[in-house]
Design a protein around this motif. Structure first.
Motif, PDB file in Angstrom:
ATOM      1  N   LEU A 438       0.835  -1.202   0.000  1.00  0.00           N
ATOM      2  CA  LEU A 438       0.000   0.000   0.000  1.00  0.00           C
ATOM      3  C   LEU A 438       0.868   1.249   0.000  1.00  0.00           C
ATOM      4  CD1 LEU A 438      -2.650   1.560   0.294  1.00  0.00           C
ATOM      5  CD2 LEU A 438      -2.576   1.101   2.757  1.00  0.00           C
ATOM      6  N   GLY A 439       1.912   1.265   0.840  1.00  0.00           N
ATOM      7  CA  GLY A 439       2.818   2.407   0.851  1.00  0.00           C
ATOM      8  C   GLY A 439       3.487   2.609  -0.489  1.00  0.00           C
ATOM      9  N   TYR A 440       3.919   1.537  -1.127  1.00  0.00           N
ATOM     10  CA  TYR A 440       4.563   1.594  -2.439  1.00  0.00           C
ATOM     11  C   TYR A 440       3.619   2.206  -3.469  1.00  0.00           C
ATOM     12  CZ  TYR A 440       7.213  -0.386  -6.449  1.00  0.00           C
ATOM     13  OH  TYR A 440       7.932  -0.585  -7.599  1.00  0.00           O
ATOM     14  N   VAL A 441       2.369   1.709  -3.501  1.00  0.00           N
ATOM     15  CA  VAL A 441       1.383   2.224  -4.456  1.00  0.00           C
ATOM     16  C   VAL A 441       1.143   3.717  -4.223  1.00  0.00           C
ATOM     17  CG1 VAL A 441      -1.073   2.134  -5.054  1.00  0.00           C
ATOM     18  CG2 VAL A 441       0.251   0.015  -4.876  1.00  0.00           C
ATOM     19  N   ALA A 442       1.002   4.113  -2.964  1.00  0.00           N
ATOM     20  CA  ALA A 442       0.750   5.525  -2.657  1.00  0.00           C
ATOM     21  C   ALA A 442       1.944   6.399  -3.032  1.00  0.00           C
ATOM     22  CB  ALA A 442       0.413   5.686  -1.176  1.00  0.00           C
ATOM     23  N   VAL A 443       3.169   5.904  -2.867  1.00  0.00           N
ATOM     24  CA  VAL A 443       4.358   6.655  -3.304  1.00  0.00           C
ATOM     25  C   VAL A 443       4.278   6.934  -4.789  1.00  0.00           C
ATOM     26  CG1 VAL A 443       6.851   6.502  -3.708  1.00  0.00           C
ATOM     27  CG2 VAL A 443       5.922   5.865  -1.482  1.00  0.00           C
ATOM     28  N   LEU A 444       3.968   5.901  -5.580  1.00  0.00           N
ATOM     29  CA  LEU A 444       3.924   6.064  -7.025  1.00  0.00           C
ATOM     30  C   LEU A 444       2.771   6.961  -7.459  1.00  0.00           C
ATOM     31  CD1 LEU A 444       4.797   2.456  -8.230  1.00  0.00           C
ATOM     32  CD2 LEU A 444       6.298   4.438  -8.005  1.00  0.00           C
ATOM     33  N   GLN A 445       1.724   7.044  -6.637  1.00  0.00           N
ATOM     34  CA  GLN A 445       0.618   7.953  -6.940  1.00  0.00           C
ATOM     35  C   GLN A 445       0.921   9.387  -6.518  1.00  0.00           C
ATOM     36  OE1 GLN A 445      -2.587   5.744  -4.898  1.00  0.00           O
ATOM     37  NE2 GLN A 445      -3.563   5.574  -6.898  1.00  0.00           N
ATOM     38  N   GLY A 446       2.059   9.595  -5.869  1.00  0.00           N
ATOM     39  CA  GLY A 446       2.399  10.931  -5.402  1.00  0.00           C
ATOM     40  C   GLY A 446       1.638  11.342  -4.166  1.00  0.00           C
ATOM     41  N   ASP A 447       1.084  10.380  -3.437  1.00  0.00           N
ATOM     42  CA  ASP A 447       0.294  10.656  -2.236  1.00  0.00           C
ATOM     43  C   ASP A 447       1.174  10.392  -1.018  1.00  0.00           C
ATOM     44  OD1 ASP A 447      -1.904  11.430  -0.846  1.00  0.00           O
ATOM     45  OD2 ASP A 447      -3.094   9.638  -1.244  1.00  0.00           O
ATOM     46  N   SER A 448       2.081  11.324  -0.728  1.00  0.00           N
ATOM     47  CA  SER A 448       3.154  11.067   0.235  1.00  0.00           C
ATOM     48  C   SER A 448       2.659  10.898   1.672  1.00  0.00           C
ATOM     49  CB  SER A 448       4.190  12.200   0.180  1.00  0.00           C
ATOM     50  OG  SER A 448       3.582  13.446   0.432  1.00  0.00           O
TER      51      SER A 448
END
Length: 708
Positions: A438-448
């Motif tokens: 989940l953290g990885y996906v959010a990083v790639l979405q730019g949702d820091s």
């Protein structure tokens, strides 16, 4: 067939292929086409099996504007209607936006006919989506295909009647001929077609029986079945009862093993393959050694259909036939056990695919994920709605990281991951994996913010070295895109050391090395960045890995640009783009396009460089914050823009950017790949190597007016 001047459909939104001849419906096809030209929403209604989808596909194939076909029969959750639309149209989006926002943006780009097929079990959700699309997209037309209307203002209904007598006979004879049986146009055949009310699906089921029974024998059996269901009153038989009768009659003519397999096959969503059927449906009265023979009989009887896909031969069951079989499965009391076996198969498939992602079969895995997604969703839904199964849902959502990240499904992956980590399963390892993914996906979405929260929770609760290594790795990735380079390097080096200690080597580990190389490059150590990525490249080639290798090629191209070797950079970026595009990895594709724009400017084609910048600008909203909002990632873009504006002038530059902005992803990639080996010579010889790089970097020395 679509005429040569007709726009292409969306990447994946083609109508279903016609595998058998189209019979009749000339007037209906013309009428439906006319209705679509005069109304923005047309709904084809009619009993199941009457040929609604077939007629719509015939009309859409000749439609004059871009079209996209969306099959909704396999969707069961109203929330997934918009996901199905985005998925079917190939609309990749890596941001935190909803799929609906993506669909609205993408469909606004051109006049489009959107076809929604099989929506009747999701009427409210489909109607709400269609209403918003039509309200906000004035150039959009919608063709809905289902058993009931959507009930929206302005909806033009197009009720489809069964075939007339002559067409029904022709269809029965044609389908019988495909079975190797010759049928005459005689009174018994016409009576059989009349008793089946001219419903194409009922006629096809009957034709499949003509290898074993004569038309007279079929008619006798059908007469008995009608009397059983209607108390002998055939004259006023409703058409929906006729179809159910025809399916039930076909079911009655099946052997007990065929009926059993028919019922069990209904646990699959979308298409399925033989291996899955052998595992899920065998046992308890149906030995696995008999599955192929029984499946072949169901195929011969038109209960299922076979189709070829990028993942090989697969089978599909019509929704009407599936619904009938599902009722029998529930009646047997065996439905939950079959759904659990179905879930177990897809857990095993996800585990296998996660391992095979780091292998020469990476492309095969990506193709498999595309066709298995409906059943994977069904398995996830089963896990996350059964309290005792939550840990398996967490494991499945986390194990599919390569599908969410590598195959362009970040938004959907995040939805499943957030649902899974919200559950307390009692199995910490499964939840920890879902957290770092989940953290990885959010990083790639730019949702820091949410990315950092998920990764902190994982690091704080990590009780094993593997979860800690992955959480540390992705925290380092977050630091990289938020420009905390020293922290990024520290975390990435620590994570890589942890991976080495536990003997971990896969695509994630290699991406950690690539991200460390990027951090080194941004800090000015190009030789170290090149060394790291050449090592990644070597390992990838040893293992047949192509996805992480593409990002290594990007970093090597970045270094080649900085070192003044644009030809080498183009070669690397072209291969990078070809691979990331094949995986539907939008982030990798747009990064490659941005750097290719700079390479193109360096080579002297400033107009084309601006076009590529425009193409990239169109894609960034589907990725997230352009170039992560990072000055380091943005540097090549800024250098390219400065050089192009200086050479072309503001007006010409902006015009070229607008031209690029009209290219969709497929067109932009084709434009780049089509240039290879066919680049026009510069009007004025361009300096080579570092001299050319320095000229672009300083915004001067580039010839205006070149390019297309």
């Amino acid at each position: 067939m679509r005429g040569p001047q007709c726009p292409e459909p969306f990447a994946d939104g083609e109508p279903p292929l016609e595998l058998t001849g189209f019979v009749g419906r000339t007037a209906e096809a013309a009428g439906l086409a006319a209705a679509l030209r005069s109304a923005r929403l047309v709904t084809v209604t009619g009993v199941g099996g009457v040929g609604k989808s077939r007629l719509a596909a015939r009309v859409v194939a000749d439609w004059e504007t871009a079209h996209g076909w969306v099959e909704l029969a396999s969707a069961h959750d109203p929330e997934f209607v918009e996901y199905e639309v985005a998925e079917a149209l190939g609309l990749t989006d890596h941001t935190t936006r909803t799929p609906r926002e993506t669909v609205l943006e993408q469909l606004a780009a051109r006049p489009t006919l959107l076809v929604l097929d099989g929506f009747e079990h999701l009427v409210a959700a489909t109607a709400e989506l269609v209403a918003q699309l039509l309200r906000k997209l004035p150039r959009l037309r919608v063709l809905a295909v289902g058993r009931r209307p959507l009930g929206l203002a302005g909806e033009r209904l197009f009720p489809l009647a069964p075939l007339g007598a002559d067409e029904a006979v022709q269809l029965l004879r044609d389908r019988a001929r495909e079975q190797g049986v010759t049928v005459s146009d005689d009174p018994e055949v016409r009576e059989l077609c009349a008793r089946l009310d001219g419903i194409p699906l009922a006629l096809e089921l009957a034709a499949a029986r003509l290898r074993a029974l004569s038309p007279a024998q079929l008619l006798d059996r059908l007469d008995d079945r009608f009397r059983l269901l209607t108390g002998g009153g055939r004259d006023a038989l409703p058409r929906h009862q006729t179809l159910r009768t025809a399916i039930g009659w076909s079911h009655e003519l099946c052997t007990p093993p065929q009926r059993l397999l028919w019922a069990r096959l209904t646990v699959f969503a979308g298409t399925f393959d033989l291996e899955a059927v052998e595992y899920v449906c065998s046992g308890d009265g149906l030995p696995d050694t008999e599955i192929l023979d029984v499946l072949s009989e169901l195929l011969a009887q038109s209960v299922i259909a076979r189709e070829e896909t990028a993942a090989g031969s697969r089978y599909r069951m019509l929704d009407t036939v599936r619904a009938f079989g599902a009722g029998w499965l529930e009646a047997t009391g065996d439905a939950v056990r079959l759904r659990r076996r179905h879930r177990d198969w897809y857990l095993g498939l996800a585990t296998w695919c996660e391992l095979e992602w780091f292998s020469p079969r990476q492309r095969e895995v990506a193709a498999r994920m595309a066709v298995e997604l409906p059943s994977l969703r069904a398995a996830l839904e089963f896990c996350l709605t059964e309290p005792a199964e939550a840990h398996l849902g967490q494991y499945l959502a986390g194990s599919l990281w390569f599908c969410w990240v590598g195959c362009g499904r970040l938004a959907e992956g995040r939805r499943w991951l957030e649902r899974s980590v919200a559950l307390e399963s009692g199995y910490e390892r499964s939840r920890l994996k879902a957290l770092w993914v989940l953290g990885y996906v959010a990083v790639l979405q730019g949702d820091s913010g949410p990315a950092g929260q998920a990764l902190r929770m994982c690091r704080e609760r990590a009780a094993d070295a593997s979860a800690l290594a992955y959480a540390e790795h992705r925290t380092g990735c977050l630091a990289l895109v938020t420009e905390d380079l020293p922290r990024a390097e520290t975390l990435l080096r620590s994570a890589l050391a942890r991976y080495a200690e536990i003997g971990e080597l896969n695509s994630n580990v290699l991406m950690g090395r690539v991200e460390l190389a990027m951090a080194r490059a941004f800090q000015g150590d190009l030789p170290d960045a090149v060394r790291l990525c050449e090592d990644v490249r070597r390992v990838c080639e040893e293992h047949g890995e192509r996805w992480a290798r593409s990002y290594a090629l990007y970093v090597l191209a970045y270094a080649a640009c900085r070192e003044g070797i644009p030809g080498r950079a183009r070669e690397l970026l072209t291969e990078c783009l070809r691979n990331t595009h094949a995986f539907d990895d939008l982030l990798g594709s747009v990064l490659a396009l941005e750097l290719l724009a700079l390479v193109t400017a360096t080579e002297g084609d400033l107009a084309e460089a601006a076009v590529l910048q425009g193409a990239a600008a169109r894609l960034w909203p589907s990725v997230g914050l352009p170039l992560f909002g990072s000055a380091h990632y943005n540097a090549p873009h800024a250098q390219c823009e400065s050089a192009a504006r200086g050479a072309l002038g503001d007006a010409r530059y902006e015009e070229c950017v607008r031209r690029g902005g009209r290219l969709d992803r497929e067109a932009a990639v084709s434009r780049v790949l089509g240039r290879e080996g066919n680049r026009p010579p510069a009007a004025v010889p361009a300096p080579r190597g570092a001299a050319r790089w320095n000229a672009v970097r300083t915004g001067g020395g580039c010839e205006a007016g070149q390019g297309r």
